[in-house]
Motif scaffolding. Structure first.
Motif, PDB file in Angstrom:
ATOM      1  N   THR A 168     -17.374  28.303  44.557  1.00  0.00           N
ATOM      2  CA  THR A 168     -18.534  29.120  44.936  1.00  0.00           C
ATOM      3  C   THR A 168     -18.816  30.203  43.899  1.00  0.00           C
ATOM      4  O   THR A 168     -19.907  30.778  43.888  1.00  0.00           O
ATOM      5  CB  THR A 168     -18.303  29.755  46.315  1.00  0.00           C
ATOM      6  OG1 THR A 168     -17.068  30.489  46.287  1.00  0.00           O
ATOM      7  CG2 THR A 168     -18.226  28.678  47.394  1.00  0.00           C
ATOM      8  N   ASP A 169     -17.830  30.476  43.036  1.00  0.00           N
ATOM      9  CA  ASP A 169     -18.058  31.439  41.958  1.00  0.00           C
ATOM     10  C   ASP A 169     -18.624  30.773  40.703  1.00  0.00           C
ATOM     11  O   ASP A 169     -18.819  31.421  39.673  1.00  0.00           O
ATOM     12  CB  ASP A 169     -16.756  32.161  41.603  1.00  0.00           C
ATOM     13  CG  ASP A 169     -15.662  31.196  41.143  1.00  0.00           C
ATOM     14  OD1 ASP A 169     -15.880  29.961  41.199  1.00  0.00           O
ATOM     15  OD2 ASP A 169     -14.586  31.678  40.726  1.00  0.00           O
TER      16      ASP A 169
ATOM     17  N   PHE B 174     -30.995  29.264  41.130  1.00  0.00           N
ATOM     18  CA  PHE B 174     -29.790  29.142  41.947  1.00  0.00           C
ATOM     19  C   PHE B 174     -28.599  28.813  41.037  1.00  0.00           C
ATOM     20  O   PHE B 174     -28.654  27.835  40.278  1.00  0.00           O
ATOM     21  CB  PHE B 174     -29.934  28.027  42.991  1.00  0.00           C
ATOM     22  CG  PHE B 174     -31.117  28.172  43.898  1.00  0.00           C
ATOM     23  CD1 PHE B 174     -31.055  28.989  45.017  1.00  0.00           C
ATOM     24  CD2 PHE B 174     -32.301  27.492  43.619  1.00  0.00           C
ATOM     25  CE1 PHE B 174     -32.142  29.116  45.858  1.00  0.00           C
ATOM     26  CE2 PHE B 174     -33.392  27.612  44.463  1.00  0.00           C
ATOM     27  CZ  PHE B 174     -33.321  28.436  45.577  1.00  0.00           C
ATOM     28  N   ARG B 175     -27.570  29.610  41.115  1.00  0.00           N
ATOM     29  CA  ARG B 175     -26.353  29.285  40.383  1.00  0.00           C
ATOM     30  C   ARG B 175     -25.637  28.138  41.096  1.00  0.00           C
ATOM     31  O   ARG B 175     -25.716  28.011  42.319  1.00  0.00           O
ATOM     32  CB  ARG B 175     -25.442  30.509  40.267  1.00  0.00           C
ATOM     33  CG  ARG B 175     -26.058  31.628  39.420  1.00  0.00           C
ATOM     34  CD  ARG B 175     -25.048  32.704  39.080  1.00  0.00           C
ATOM     35  NE  ARG B 175     -25.631  33.685  38.168  1.00  0.00           N
ATOM     36  CZ  ARG B 175     -25.723  33.524  36.849  1.00  0.00           C
ATOM     37  NH1 ARG B 175     -25.229  32.416  36.294  1.00  0.00           N
ATOM     38  NH2 ARG B 175     -26.281  34.446  36.086  1.00  0.00           N
TER      39      ARG B 175
ATOM     40  N   THR C  89     -23.620  28.663  44.303  1.00  0.00           N
ATOM     41  CA  THR C  89     -24.312  28.905  45.583  1.00  0.00           C
ATOM     42  C   THR C  89     -24.858  27.614  46.175  1.00  0.00           C
ATOM     43  O   THR C  89     -25.252  27.595  47.344  1.00  0.00           O
ATOM     44  CB  THR C  89     -25.464  29.900  45.381  1.00  0.00           C
ATOM     45  OG1 THR C  89     -26.458  29.313  44.519  1.00  0.00           O
ATOM     46  CG2 THR C  89     -24.962  31.202  44.767  1.00  0.00           C
TER      47      THR C  89
END
Length: 764
Positions: A53-54, A194-195, A198
């Motif tokens: 998630t990072d 959006f990364r 995420t």
């Protein structure tokens, strides 16, 4: 029976079923039976990568990292198509699964010459082999096959994950996928960004049917010089090799193995050893089918205590059944077999033997090479803990599935009851294709259930209980016409079959029988266009254990054949490099490599004297192995004490599309150092059934002060990447030997390269 097992069982009986199966596409290699678990909460999108998630990208590598840089190359392939932030990429070892079976090593190892690879029959055999290996093959790092094996699947894994992320972003932004693009770990969807981190949980639910891979002109990472991902960690001493493993409460074991081939323990003093400080147990080692020799082991609080207690065993050994075996006797046996002409032909065309008999003049010479040890810097070791539920194994291996199976076999467990913790390898070179040390460690750990026991071999154990590069001899003959042109070449070598021996120890059924390609590779598979050629090999059974050694048969056959080509050039009174060029009119790839090394080395221009006034000379060699072509020029001089000094090596390489040019140059440099160590010093001797040397003072590697400058030219190519870990090694010895001939007029036909003590001529 499982449905798959039932269907495959029917293939042998039903030709229609077999044909139907052979025509279907190979099964996918993206998704393993069990979802990977990177151990940090990352979400796996397939069997090759997971994203946290990072935004951190974790790449699961089924190939062992042993200094060749495969983890960086694999990461580059995935990251290229994933379009992620390279700074957020890390690599961990994958689990064991069929999707990771090494297809390329087996398919490329089929005994077909390059000139017929495009024929319908060969294409069909390669296709069927690839399908079979996907189902029944080996998860292996070796054969300079790693990048080639993962070239397509790793990129597909990255592209598929990228498509899943784009689909997730499009759904969240409520825009068509066509309005999305990616860059550096970010999806730009319409007006939103959006990364990857995420999106990853949503992406895991997306299904992608088909992806398009980037064309080479679109590459952003592949093809660029890239520092290895593990550079900083390695400089700081952070990578954990198997010998660094520590498990809470761990004990250590040292071993005492037979001093001569075939000897067994007759008597020993268990109580005297148990009385030594720190000793916990004495274990008898019966040996196993994996090749570990019978002997004894001591388990103690520390390895030093265990090692120091070994003499207290006062072990008495039986006489060796091979007490009459010696290097001289083996060499004579190999020479006789090479002269017999009874071996299996690997390639024959043009009635070579008959043409030879009719030649105006013939050249008839014999070349020889000794046994060689792998001499990895990290000696053999493994840590095993046996418990009520199964066992755990910590080790460095090139064959994780076989390592796990060896522990299971020794302990009477199912394979899936053994958990393998793969570590970085402190050198492999083919030695860690074997699992003898793993089976032995399991036998030792079985004596103390519930306790992790780390077994470490001493350097002497490692040197004297290796699976050696086979000793070999080769008789090479050529017929010449009245102008000195070659009309026929006949090669007949003799030696043990290393890959067949390895296959028998590991239980790889499909390579235990028939011809062992590795025995003769390096002669019949070269690109030279002789009018007639016959290349054959006679397998010789000897009690010395042999296995795969870096570049396998090419390591000695390359020396034999390229030195012989140099002899043919001399007989024709031709420049050695120009002579080779004229034999490659229908092989432009090999010719281009030879041209490149000629330009880079300044071939034909005079070399200056050394700083202390000694003359220098150049020698050239060309070799085709692992679908890679390497040409090399060596610049050498003679030291005042009769030793050989190599000043510079220039190499030109065509290994297909260069994934990481920086890594390619490093592998060439490493091959030069390893190859020079073997060419100038490497020799394992047999005396009354005993093997020596025991340590590096008797088996010296190249010192830094001896290493030459190495210049590497990478010839541009659009071909699929091919091998680079081994191909450059095969040309080192012949390039140096040919340079020595140019310098001294002495033709050296035996390894290691030693000049005659007195006078000139042919060295013994």
């Amino acid at each position: 029976m499982k449905r798959r097992t039932f269907l495959l069982a029917g293939l042998g009986a039903g030709g229609a079923l077999f044909v139907g199966w052979s025509l279907t596409p190979p099964r996918q290699r993206l998704y393993p039976n069990d979802a990977p678990n990177p151990g940090d909460g990352s979400v796996p999108l397939n069997g090759w990568l997971a994203i946290g998630t990072d935004g951190q990208v974790t790449i699961m590598a089924p190939k062992a990292e042993m200094g060749q840089g495969i983890h960086t190359a694999l990461a580059m392939l995935v990251a290229e198509e994933l379009d992620c932030d390279w700074r957020q990429v890390r690599v961990v070892h994958s689990g064991i699964d069929r999707i990771y079976n090494n297809i390329a090593a087996i398919v490329d190892g089929l005994p077909f010459h390059e000139d017929i690879q495009g024929t319908r029959t060969v294409r069909a055999v390669r296709w069927l082999t690839a399908k079979s290996i996907r189902e029944f093959g080996v998860m292996m790092t070796g054969g300079s096959s790693s990048v080639r094996d993962v070239w397509e699947v790793a990129r597909t894994a990255g592209a598929t994950a990228r498509a899943q992320l784009v689909a997730a972003a499009a759904a969240r932004a409520q825009v068509p996928v066509s309005q999305c693009r990616t860059e550096g770990g970010v999806v730009f969807a319409g007006t939103q960004q959006f990364r990857y981190g995420t999106l990853v949980r949503d992406a895991a639910t997306q299904r992608v049917e088909q992806v398009t891979l980037r064309a080479p002109q679109q590459f952003r990472i592949i093809g660029r010089d890239t520092a290895r991902l593990d550079v900083d960690a390695t400089v700081g001493g952070l990578p954990r090799y198997a010998i660094d493993v520590y498990v809470e409460g761990m004990l250590s074991a040292a071993v005492l193995m037979a001093p001569a081939l075939g000897a067994t323990v007759q008597r020993f003093d268990r109580q005297a050893a148990l009385a030594r400080p720190g000793v916990r147990a004495v274990v008898e080692l019966p040996g196993s089918r994996y090749g570990d020799a019978p002997g004894l082991a001591i388990i103690a609080d520390s390895w030093w205590q265990a090692k120091q207690a070994l003499p207290a065993l006062n072990a008495q050994w039986s006489a060796s059944p091979h007490a009459s075996l010696s290097s001289a006797g083996i060499a004579e046996q190999l020479r006789t077999a090479a002269a017999s002409e009874t071996g299996l032909p690997f390639r024959s065309y043009g009635d070579a033997v008959e043409t030879l008999a009719q030649a105006a003049r013939t050249i008839d010479v014999t070349y020889e090479a000794p046994y060689l040890a792998h001499a990895t810097m990290e000696p053999m070791n493994a840590t095993v803990r046996v418990n009520a539920k199964g066992a755990e194994l910590w080790t460095s291996t090139q064959v994780p599935g076989f390592a796990r199976a060896a522990v299971a076999s020794v302990l009477g467990l199912a394979d899936d009851e053994v958990t393998l913790h793969q570590q970085v390898l402190g050198g492999g070179f083919g030695r860690r294709l074997e699992v003898d040390y793993v089976a032995q460690a399991a036998t030792i750990a079985k004596a103390l259930p519930g306790v992790a026991v780390q077994t470490i071999w001493s350097r002497e154990d490692d040197m004297r209980h290796d699976f050696y590069r086979p000793a070999a001899a080769s008789r090479l003959r050529a017929g010449l016409d009245t102008n000195g042109r070659v009309t026929s070449v006949v090669c007949h070598s003799a030696g043990q079959a290393p890959f067949k021996a390895l296959s028998r120890r590991l239980g790889i059924v499909f390579t235990q029988y028939g011809p062992d390609k590795t025995t003769a590779e390096g002669t019949w598979d070269q690109p030279y266009e002789f009018p007639a050629l016959r290349s054959a090999h006679a397998e010789v059974e000897l009690p010395v254990p042999v296995g795969s050694w870096r570049s396998v048969g090419h390591s000695h056959q390359g020396f034999f054949f390229e030195s012989f080509v140099d002899e043919l050039a001399h007989a024709a009174k031709a420049d050695p490099l120009r002579y080779r060029q004229e034999l490659l009119t229908r092989h432009p790839r090999a010719r281009a490599v030879l041209d490149a090394v000629a330009t880079e080395s300044g071939w034909g221009t005079p070399l200056p004297l050394t700083a202390d006034g000694r003359p220098q000379a150049r020698g050239v060699a060309l070799h085709w192995s692992f679908d890679t072509v390497v040409a090399m020029v060596a610049e050498v001089s003679m030291r005042a004490n009769g030793g050989v000094q190599v000043h510079r090596i220039v190499a030109a390489v065509d290994c297909g599309l260069a994934v990481n040019p920086n890594g390619i140059r490093q592998q060439v440099e490493g091959s030069v150092v390893y190859g020079l160590s073997a060419a100038l010093y490497g020799e394992v001797l047999v005396d009354q059934g005993q093997l020596r040397p025991g340590n590096f003072h008797e088996y010296p590697p190249m010192r830094m002060s001896e290493c030459p400058a190495v210049n590497t030219v990478i010839v541009p190519s659009s071909r699929v990447p091919s091998g680079i870990g081994e191909p450059a090694l095969a040309v080192v010895a012949p390039a140096v030997a040919n340079a020595l001939f140019a310098l001294t007029g002495t033709r050296l036909r035996a390894l290691p390269l030693r000049m005659p003590a007195v006078g000139t001529g042919v060295a013994p």
